[in-house]
Design a protein around this motif. Structure first.
Motif, mmCIF file in Angstrom:
data_model
loop_
_atom_site.group_PDB
_atom_site.id
_atom_site.type_symbol
_atom_site.label_atom_id
_atom_site.label_comp_id
_atom_site.label_asym_id
_atom_site.label_seq_id
_atom_site.Cartn_x
_atom_site.Cartn_y
_atom_site.Cartn_z
ATOM 1 N N GLY A 223 0.605 -1.221 -0.023
ATOM 2 C CA GLY A 223 -0.029 0.137 0.026
ATOM 3 C C GLY A 223 0.674 1.137 -0.039
ATOM 4 O O GLY A 223 0.393 2.374 0.350
ATOM 5 N N VAL A 224 1.982 1.385 -0.376
ATOM 6 C CA VAL A 224 3.067 2.317 -0.344
ATOM 7 C C VAL A 224 3.093 2.968 -1.822
ATOM 8 O O VAL A 224 3.312 2.119 -2.770
ATOM 9 N N ASN A 225 2.997 4.059 -2.046
ATOM 10 C CA ASN A 225 3.388 4.828 -3.217
ATOM 11 C C ASN A 225 4.607 5.573 -2.756
ATOM 12 O O ASN A 225 4.629 6.809 -2.129
ATOM 13 N N LEU A 226 5.789 4.897 -3.356
ATOM 14 C CA LEU A 226 7.041 5.456 -2.664
ATOM 15 C C LEU A 226 7.764 6.398 -3.807
ATOM 16 O O LEU A 226 8.028 6.244 -5.014
ATOM 17 N N PRO A 227 7.796 7.838 -3.239
ATOM 18 C CA PRO A 227 8.586 8.869 -3.991
ATOM 19 C C PRO A 227 9.897 8.423 -4.447
ATOM 20 O O PRO A 227 10.626 8.087 -3.380
ATOM 21 N N ILE A 228 10.293 8.659 -5.533
ATOM 22 C CA ILE A 228 11.704 8.372 -5.994
ATOM 23 C C ILE A 228 12.110 9.614 -6.816
ATOM 24 O O ILE A 228 12.440 9.681 -7.813
ATOM 25 N N ASP A 229 12.346 10.663 -5.978
ATOM 26 C CA ASP A 229 12.352 11.959 -6.667
ATOM 27 C C ASP A 229 13.406 12.969 -6.053
ATOM 28 O O ASP A 229 13.304 14.349 -6.369
#
Length: 258
Positions: free
Chosen positions: A246-252
């Motif tokens: 359930g994680v929306n992981l920012p790679i930013d």
């Protein structure tokens, strides 16, 4: 032993960009990878490059011509994975598209329909076909390639950002719904990166000067690279992330923090 040793994965849009990097990283970590792409030449190139560099302990790569919007393509891919490798463990919904940055009132209906189909309907099709198989096995991983635009929508890419907001929301919803059945669902949320869609996102020519200008808006002072997204995908697909869903992981590079 690789971190994905013995796993079998399908990577949509695996013939270029983030998908290519994910496919190569998965194979390097021991996974057998189905490179699923509508772009035949690119897909076969990635297959050949993985096969040419593979060594003992690394996974195999097989290209399949694939339309991510077609439920029939998904059914054929699942059956192919089971026949070729005996199972399917990981689905990477990486295929995506956009339109050239411009005011929202200038987005054509054709452009809108395309992003809805590729960015949204494709994930529906993957769930419709593969989720019952994962539920039956009581295990499986979905990784959806979203975007930082799904959290903070920028002018000129509003409808694109809306499709990624959808991805983020259903990632969380599906994780809650199917976690009790042993299925994990997460999303990768990259910043603009050096892929074939770069000029579409920026709306200006891709030059060293433009890259340097954009990098100054990022706390870590650079754009994302395909290897950044691939590294996160390996982790989230691996057993090391067995309690992450359930994680929306920012790679930013910290872009959402400013």
């Amino acid at each position: 032993m690789g971190r994905l040793n013995g796993k079998v994965a399908i990577v949509t849009g695996g013939g270029s960009g983030f998908g290519e990097a994910i496919a190569k990283a998965f194979a390097n970590e021991g996974a057998h990878v189905l490179i699923a792409d509508i772009a035949v030449e690119n897909g076969r190139r990635v297959e050949a490059e993985i096969e040419q560099t593979s060594s003992e302990g690394q996974g195999r790569a097989v290209f399949i011509e694939f339309d991510c919007v077609s439920q029939q393509s998904w059914k054929e891919a699942l059956e192919f994975a089971k026949e070729k490798f005996g199972k399917l463990d990981i689905v990477v919904n990486n295929a995506g598209t956009t339109y050239k940055k411009k005011p929202s009132i200038e987005v054509t209906e054709e452009e809108f329909d395309k992003i809805i189909n590729v960015n949204i309907k494709s994930i529906y099709q993957s769930v419709a076909v593969v989720m019952p198989y994962f539920v039956e096995r009581k295990q499986g991983v979905f990784l959806n390639t979203s975007s930082v635009a799904g959290t903070r929508v920028r002018p000129g890419q509003v409808f694109y950002g809306g499709t990624k907001g959808f991805v983020n929301t259903i990632t969380q919803g599906l994780a809650a719904e199917y976690g009790p059945m042993g299925v994990r669902i997460n999303s990768l949320c990259p910043l603009r990166g050096a892929t074939g869609l770069l000029e579409m996102f920026s709306g200006v020519p891709d030059t060293p000067e433009e890259r340097a200008r954009f990098a100054q808006s990022v706390p870590l002072r650079r754009m994302s690279e395909p290897a950044d997204i691939a590294a996160a995908a390996v982790f989230l697909a691996s057993d090391e992330a067995s309690f992450i869903t359930g994680v929306n992981l920012p790679i930013d590079g910290g872009r959402l923090a400013v």
